[in-house]
Motif scaffolding. Structure first.
Motif: not given
Length: 500
Positions: A67, A69, A76, A79, A91, A93, A114
């Protein structure tokens, strides 16, 4: 004549035969066979694949999806979802998600895990605090990924969702329509401008919570009003007048004097296009004999006349006051062909039934509200929080903001006030806002989001997003271009995902 025609036909045929184009064919070579001309490449049998073009570009395999940021202005790392050497999905996170995840969920979607987990977490916390199995959920910023996930998950659980699309996407009609489709009935979706008008917004939310009452009417009062109107009509347009028209049609006015001689000759033809006047109606007989059954018969004749007009069948003479007069003299029985039936047809008027509509589903009490952090709302909330505690100071702080930021704050405040009025909790997703609690997804929330993102055999999934994928695995410059597009002032109602 036949002989002459035959001669002309022969001359024409001979002339055509003499001017016919002569076509010469090249001789067939002696070594020519059926195998000399090969079929097209796409007709080649399976197994004999042609050699690939050495000049064609071969795409690189995708190993990760990221993704953007927006605050940091870069791709990012948290993410993101990437394939490990062992074949599992990791992942940024939530760590290792396992190998089975990639079989039913595209890696591009996993980059938005997320926001999906935040939506599931917000719905879980609100359900726990409200202690209600189902109800009405208010969602501001419904086009943001976290709020969009909450809308879809809440709808899938049977809740009514009131979705408000933020000002950054409210001008996109297609996005608003998509959110409306996600919020199933009795839920709905409106743009931010509608939520600013609190009275209208509260009324439509109240209709969602409590349901609209089934439209009803007093059939007895309706029949009495019909009789009064009929008597007034018969008095105004008696059968003694040439037609049921006003006096202006019967007088020689606003016409030239040269037309005076022909006016009386043409007036009968002119008035023939209008209905004749009403025969005398006895009020006593009308009150005694014109019952609901007779009105049902009267109305059924309108259905027959309308059908004849639509189908083009002969309509004949049709004068409603005359029909009523005939029914008063010779009342008819409510035979089967005139019966409106016991089956309930929504929104069809029936003199025997007080209701004509369909009951609207009730969404239930307001469970809570979810606020998605939009660019305008984030700036406005921070400015109001820094201002003093008095309403004057907060109003002065809003005056120095743009219209977009003020509108976002007004719409979000309308949602918050409605939730607090019903003692419902308010939570924030997609960031943080002063004075409100943000949600933190748990492992159960992540698993629920993964289950909702799985695509079935028919290509459908309970949880969907709008993505715009930039394949930096083929062209690395696409990563910088995706950051540029995502950080624009109005980046559009989609989520930027970069694959590497």
């Amino acid at each position: 004549l036949a002989l002459i025609a035959g001669r002309q036909a022969r001359r024409q045929s001979l002339r055509c035969f003499g001017t016919k184009e002569k076509v010469e064919f090249d001789p067939i070579p002696s070594n020519y066979t059926l195998e000399s001309v090969q079929p097209p490449v796409e007709w080649a049998p399976i197994g004999n694949e042609p050699e690939p073009d050495p000049q064609r570009y071969i795409r690189n395999p995708v190993s990760s999806a990221h993704s953007i940021d927006v605050k940091a202005g870069k791709v990012s790392a948290r993410d993101s979802a990437a394939f490990s050497p062992s074949g599992t999905v990791v992942h940024g996170r939530y760590g290792d998600l396992g190998a089975d995840v990639a079989e039913n969920i595209p890696v591009e979607y996993l980059a938005l895990l997320h926001p999906a987990a935040e939506g599931a977490a917000a719905l879980r916390v609100i359900s726990e605090k409200s202690k209600a199995e189902k109800g009405t959920l208010l969602v501001y910023g419904a086009s943001q990924p976290s709020a969009m996930a909450a809308v879809q998950l809440a709808t899938a659980e049977g809740n009514a969702v009131v979705a408000i699309v933020g000002g950054e996407h409210a001008g996109n009609e297609q996005m608003v329509d998509c959110i409306k489709g996600m919020a199933a009935e009795p839920g709905f979706a409106v743009s931010e401008e509608y939520a600013m008008v609190r009275k209208n917004f509260y009324d439509i939310v109240d209709a969602t919570v409590n349901g609209d009452p089934t439209p009803s009417m007093d059939t007895d009062a309706f029949l009495e009003e019909f009789k009064e109107n009929l008597l007034d009509y018969a008095k105004t347009y008696p059968e003694t007048v040439p037609a049921a028209v006003g006096e202006s049609h019967l007088k020689f006015e606003d016409l030239k004097m040269k037309d005076a001689e022909t006016f009386r000759d043409n007036i009968d033809t002119y008035l023939h296009q209008y209905k004749p006047g009403s025969p005398p109606i006895d009020p006593a007989k009308l009150e005694a004999r014109f019952t609901k059954e007779q009105y049902a018969i009267f109305r059924s004749k309108f259905n027959e006349q309308t059908t004849a007009v639509i189908t083009g069948d002969p309509t004949g003479f049709f004068n409603p006051p005359q029909i009523v007069s005939d029914l008063l003299r010779n009342p008819e029985s409510l035979a089967k062909k005139y019966d409106q039936g016991e089956e309930f047809v929504p929104y069809e008027f029936n003199i025997f039934k007080a209701t004509s509509g369909v009951p609207v589903k009730k969404g239930g009490p307001i469970m809570g509200a979810i606020l998605a952090v939009t660019p305008g709302l984030e700036v406005a909330a921070a400015a109001v929080a820094k201002a003093g505690p008095t309403p004057r100071e907060r109003a002065e702080a809003l005056q120095f903001l743009t219209n977009t930021q003020r509108y976002a704050y007004a719409a979000a405040t309308s949602v918050v006030n409605l939730a607090k009025k019903n003692n419902a909790p308010v939570y924030v997703v997609g960031g943080s806002l002063p004075g409100f609690d943000s949600v933190e997804p748990t492992d159960d929330d992540v698993q629920e989001a993964l289950a909702a993102m799985e695509i079935d055999d028919k290509g459908n999934a309970p949880l969907n997003f709008f993505l715009q994928v930039y394949r930096a695995s083929d062209y690395p410059v696409y990563a910088d271009y995706a950051v540029h597009r995502a950080t624009e002032v109005l980046s559009g109602p989609r989520q930027m995902v970069v694959t590497k």
